[in-house]
Design an enzyme around this catalytic site. Structure first.
Site, PDB file in Angstrom:
ATOM      1  N   GLU A 199      -7.660   8.209  -1.012  1.00 51.40           N
ATOM      2  CA  GLU A 199      -8.648   8.049  -2.087  1.00 51.40           C
ATOM      3  C   GLU A 199      -9.961   8.714  -1.691  1.00 51.40           C
ATOM      4  O   GLU A 199     -10.266   8.851  -0.498  1.00 51.40           O
ATOM      5  CB  GLU A 199      -8.866   6.545  -2.306  1.00 51.40           C
ATOM      6  CG  GLU A 199      -9.911   6.226  -3.364  1.00 51.40           C
ATOM      7  CD  GLU A 199      -9.907   4.755  -3.771  1.00 51.40           C
ATOM      8  OE1 GLU A 199      -9.244   3.939  -3.104  1.00 51.40           O
ATOM      9  OE2 GLU A 199     -10.585   4.428  -4.766  1.00 51.40           O
ATOM     10  N   GLN A 214      -4.915   2.988   3.698  1.00 53.02           N
ATOM     11  CA  GLN A 214      -4.925   4.361   3.256  1.00 53.02           C
ATOM     12  C   GLN A 214      -4.780   5.274   4.471  1.00 53.02           C
ATOM     13  O   GLN A 214      -4.873   4.806   5.599  1.00 53.02           O
ATOM     14  CB  GLN A 214      -6.218   4.683   2.545  1.00 53.02           C
ATOM     15  CG  GLN A 214      -6.503   3.791   1.347  1.00 53.02           C
ATOM     16  CD  GLN A 214      -7.546   4.413   0.413  1.00 53.02           C
ATOM     17  OE1 GLN A 214      -7.897   5.569   0.514  1.00 53.02           O
ATOM     18  NE2 GLN A 214      -8.057   3.591  -0.489  1.00 53.02           N
ATOM     19  N   ASN A 266      -5.242   2.941 -12.863  1.00 55.94           N
ATOM     20  CA  ASN A 266      -5.212   2.199 -11.601  1.00 55.94           C
ATOM     21  C   ASN A 266      -5.777   0.797 -11.826  1.00 55.94           C
ATOM     22  O   ASN A 266      -6.847   0.644 -12.423  1.00 55.94           O
ATOM     23  CB  ASN A 266      -6.068   2.905 -10.536  1.00 55.94           C
ATOM     24  CG  ASN A 266      -6.105   2.124  -9.223  1.00 55.94           C
ATOM     25  OD1 ASN A 266      -5.128   2.096  -8.483  1.00 55.94           O
ATOM     26  ND2 ASN A 266      -7.225   1.461  -8.952  1.00 55.94           N
ATOM     27  N   GLU A 267      -5.069  -0.189 -11.379  1.00 54.81           N
ATOM     28  CA  GLU A 267      -5.522  -1.593 -11.452  1.00 54.81           C
ATOM     29  C   GLU A 267      -6.163  -1.876 -12.808  1.00 54.81           C
ATOM     30  O   GLU A 267      -7.312  -2.337 -12.884  1.00 54.81           O
ATOM     31  CB  GLU A 267      -6.450  -1.923 -10.273  1.00 54.81           C
ATOM     32  CG  GLU A 267      -5.730  -1.769  -8.937  1.00 54.81           C
ATOM     33  CD  GLU A 267      -6.438  -2.367  -7.740  1.00 54.81           C
ATOM     34  OE1 GLU A 267      -7.644  -2.650  -7.813  1.00 54.81           O
ATOM     35  OE2 GLU A 267      -5.759  -2.553  -6.701  1.00 54.81           O
ATOM     36  N   GLU A 285       0.015   0.492  -3.453  1.00 55.14           N
ATOM     37  CA  GLU A 285      -0.963   0.283  -2.371  1.00 55.14           C
ATOM     38  C   GLU A 285      -0.537  -0.962  -1.619  1.00 55.14           C
ATOM     39  O   GLU A 285      -0.333  -2.013  -2.232  1.00 55.14           O
ATOM     40  CB  GLU A 285      -2.379   0.066  -2.939  1.00 55.14           C
ATOM     41  CG  GLU A 285      -2.943   1.287  -3.626  1.00 55.14           C
ATOM     42  CD  GLU A 285      -4.348   1.056  -4.212  1.00 55.14           C
ATOM     43  OE1 GLU A 285      -5.099   0.202  -3.709  1.00 55.14           O
ATOM     44  OE2 GLU A 285      -4.679   1.742  -5.196  1.00 55.14           O
ATOM     45  N   TYR A 319      -2.223  -6.372  -0.932  1.00 54.08           N
ATOM     46  CA  TYR A 319      -2.970  -6.353   0.333  1.00 54.08           C
ATOM     47  C   TYR A 319      -2.912  -7.750   0.929  1.00 54.08           C
ATOM     48  O   TYR A 319      -2.967  -8.742   0.202  1.00 54.08           O
ATOM     49  CB  TYR A 319      -4.440  -6.009   0.072  1.00 54.08           C
ATOM     50  CG  TYR A 319      -4.666  -4.554  -0.296  1.00 54.08           C
ATOM     51  CD1 TYR A 319      -4.715  -3.574   0.678  1.00 54.08           C
ATOM     52  CD2 TYR A 319      -4.863  -4.183  -1.626  1.00 54.08           C
ATOM     53  CE1 TYR A 319      -4.932  -2.242   0.346  1.00 54.08           C
ATOM     54  CE2 TYR A 319      -5.082  -2.849  -1.971  1.00 54.08           C
ATOM     55  CZ  TYR A 319      -5.118  -1.884  -0.974  1.00 54.08           C
ATOM     56  OH  TYR A 319      -5.333  -0.565  -1.297  1.00 54.08           O
TER      57      TYR A 319
HETATM   58  O1  AHR Z   1      -7.776   0.779  -1.274  1.00 44.48           O
HETATM   59  C1  AHR Z   1      -9.036   0.340  -1.686  1.00 44.48           C
HETATM   60  C2  AHR Z   1      -9.037  -0.157  -3.116  1.00 44.48           C
HETATM   61  O2  AHR Z   1      -8.200  -1.271  -3.214  1.00 44.48           O
HETATM   62  C3  AHR Z   1      -8.461   0.788  -4.150  1.00 44.48           C
HETATM   63  O3  AHR Z   1      -9.391   1.694  -4.613  1.00 44.48           O
HETATM   64  C4  AHR Z   1      -8.063  -0.139  -5.240  1.00 44.48           C
HETATM   65  O4  AHR Z   1      -7.006   0.378  -6.020  1.00 44.48           O
HETATM   66  C5  AHR Z   1      -7.722  -1.422  -4.534  1.00 44.48           C
HETATM   67  O5  AHR Z   1      -8.339  -2.505  -5.119  1.00 44.48           O
END
Ligand code: AHR
Length: 484
Positions: free
Chosen positions: A25, A346, A175-176, A295, A244
């Site tokens: 990103e 990332q 995205n999201e 992600e 995450y």
């Molecule tokens: O990876 C960091 C951020 O986490 C990304 O931009 C987003 O898609 C997620 O919330």
């Protein structure tokens, strides 16, 4: 003694190489002083991209790379990133409020595709659907896809250095979108997805695959709501959720309890895939729509990386992250009948990264080595594994006359011995090569000690009374390879 049994007669299918995908990103130091150093830099580079990253990344055979976000994608204007670099506008990207760093647009679609070419990855573009109209996205696709010298946009692409189409194989629609990407409801988003794809399909000359925004972690309501409204109205390759795990102490200085907490959180991935899959199946019983984990990774408090917090979200990476990488990749392998891509977040100088760089310094993390040790699984036939004894994660596969078993010892402080057996009538060869990574939960690489964590030299283990014994230190990852 713990046991792992390989069951070759039970397979979830072929492990899509894209499960070993990556994410880059425009945020903090992913590109800036990370992957991208610029053509004027004193650091060894090729066309502005850091040679260390090109060389090491290429060695992983990276199948796919997602770009330019993340959240950043939703403020990205693709035209800002084309044409002579010195004339490109400087803008306030998505992350400006968080780190005060301006977007220089030095890396645009041409540079991104070139980096993918340098490392051999397929480009995956996440399109902005919050600020870009469906027609803007259609233009972007036409710019990327139209045959050489045909339309005005194709000619402009040629003038900017790429006569032939980029042929981008994956396009993400937003995205999201349950959050930063418009705070939509799943039904609202499904309607937008249908609208964008309806229009963009008319310039989809190379059979690119469209990816829809999936849930935030275990939000099965999003999956259900999206699938209900979507109802197969337009093409959809996969629904992509994000997961995450964090909130378990500092990146490097954590307790045994925090280790266990994070491993348990990461372990939820397995059940999450199962439950998203079940929610999708209610509306798609033939399982035409696949799952992508767009992600994933650990999200620790920032500031532990070499830039000491200057690069937003940059974190060190210890064997805790390495073990969680192994556990996550095992989960994706074991669900390869459903999961067709996963992108670790990332690539460089950020969350769960493979590279940490700064100026002339550059190192790989334990996560990098786990990807390296798991390479044999890409495109291989999955083999089901059964674990007896707990505290382990495993997956296995077969390709080109090699059977590969990968194992993570999830214990903070207990070494373990594991009996490896084969369930079916087919005998395993008499010996296997074992590679081990880790042994200390806190160990990590740094600019001063770049090789503190790296795989040990492979050792041979031999069959005794029909069994193999694998010895693993605490907090370690192993790959076991039987060759015919
Ligand atoms: O990876 C960091 C951020 O986490 C990304 O931009 C987003 O898609 C997620 O919330």
């Amino acid at each position: 003694m713990k046991k792992i049994c390989l069951i070759p007669c039970e397979s979830a299918g072929t492990i899509d190489p894209n499960i070993y995908g990556h994410f880059s990103e425009h945020i903090g130091g992913v590109f800036r002083d990370g992957v991208w150093v610029g053509e004027e830099a004193n650091v060894p580079q090729t066309d502005g991209f850091r040679d260390f990253v090109i060389e090491k990344f290429k060695a992983l055979n990276p199948p796919v790379l997602r770009w330019p976000g993340g959240c950043f994608a939703e403020t990205y204007k693709w035209r800002d990133g084309i044409g002579p670099r010195e004339k490109r506008p400087v803008t306030m990207g998505w992350w400006y409020r968080d780190d005060g760093r301006l977007e220089t647009n030095e890396v645009g679609i041409h540079e991104f595709v070139h980096f993918c070419e340098l490392v051999g990855a397929s480009p995956y573009v996440a399109a902005n659907i919050t600020g870009m109209t469906p027609m803007d996205m259609r233009d972007f696709m036409e710019y990327c896809n139209a045959p050489a010298g045909t339309t005005t946009l194709a000619k402009e692409r040629g003038e900017n250095g790429h006569t032939e189409p980029f042929d981008i194989p994956f396009w993400g629609i937003g995205n999201e979108n349950w959050g930063g990407g418009g705070n939509m409801t799943p039904a609202q988003y499904a309607r937008d997805y249908i609208k964008y794809v309806t229009l963009c399909t008319t310039v989809n000359l190379h059979g690119a695959k469209f990816v829809a925004c999936g849930a935030n972690a275990g939000d099965y309501g999003w999956t259900d709501g999206f699938m209900r409204e979507y109802a197969h109205r337009v093409p959809l390759y996969a629904l992509a959720f994000h997961y995450y795990c964090g909130g378990a102490g500092d990146c490097v200085n954590f307790t045994k309890e925090q280790w266990d907490e994070l491993v348990a959180r990461a372990g939820k991935l397995d059940d999450m895939i199962r439950r998203h899959s079940a929610a999708m199946e209610l509306h798609d019983p033939d399982r035409r729509v696949k799952i992508i984990v767009d992600e994933w990774g650990c999200w620790h408090p920032g500031g532990s990386g070499p830039s000491k917090g200057f690069n937003l979200f940059e974190q060190q990476s210890t064997m805790r992250d390495g073990v969680i990488t192994a556990l996550s990749l095992n989960a994706f392998n074991n669900h390869c009948d459903r999961v067709v891509m996963a992108n670790v977040a990332q690539l460089c100088n950020n969350l769960h990264c493979l590279f940490l760089t700064g100026g002339e310094n550059a190192i790989v993390t334990p996560t990098y080595w786990v990807f390296y040790m798991y390479k044999n699984h890409m495109g291989a036939s999955h083999i089901r594994t059964a674990i007896e004894g707990g505290g382990l994660s495993a997956s296995a596969s077969e390709k080109d006359g090699k059977i590969t078993l990968t194992v993570a010892n999830l214990s903070y402080d207990e070494d373990t011995e594991i009996e490896l057996t084969n369930f079916s009538g087919r005998e395993l060869p008499d010996s296997a090569m074992v590679t081990i990574l880790g042994g200390n939960p806190h160990s990590h690489n740094s600019f001063d000690a770049p090789d503190a964590v790296k795989p040990l030299e492979p050792v041979q283990i031999r069959k005794k009374e029909g069994k193999f014994i694998l010895t693993m230190p605490a907090a370690s990852v192993a790959s076991v390879v039987w060759s015919e």
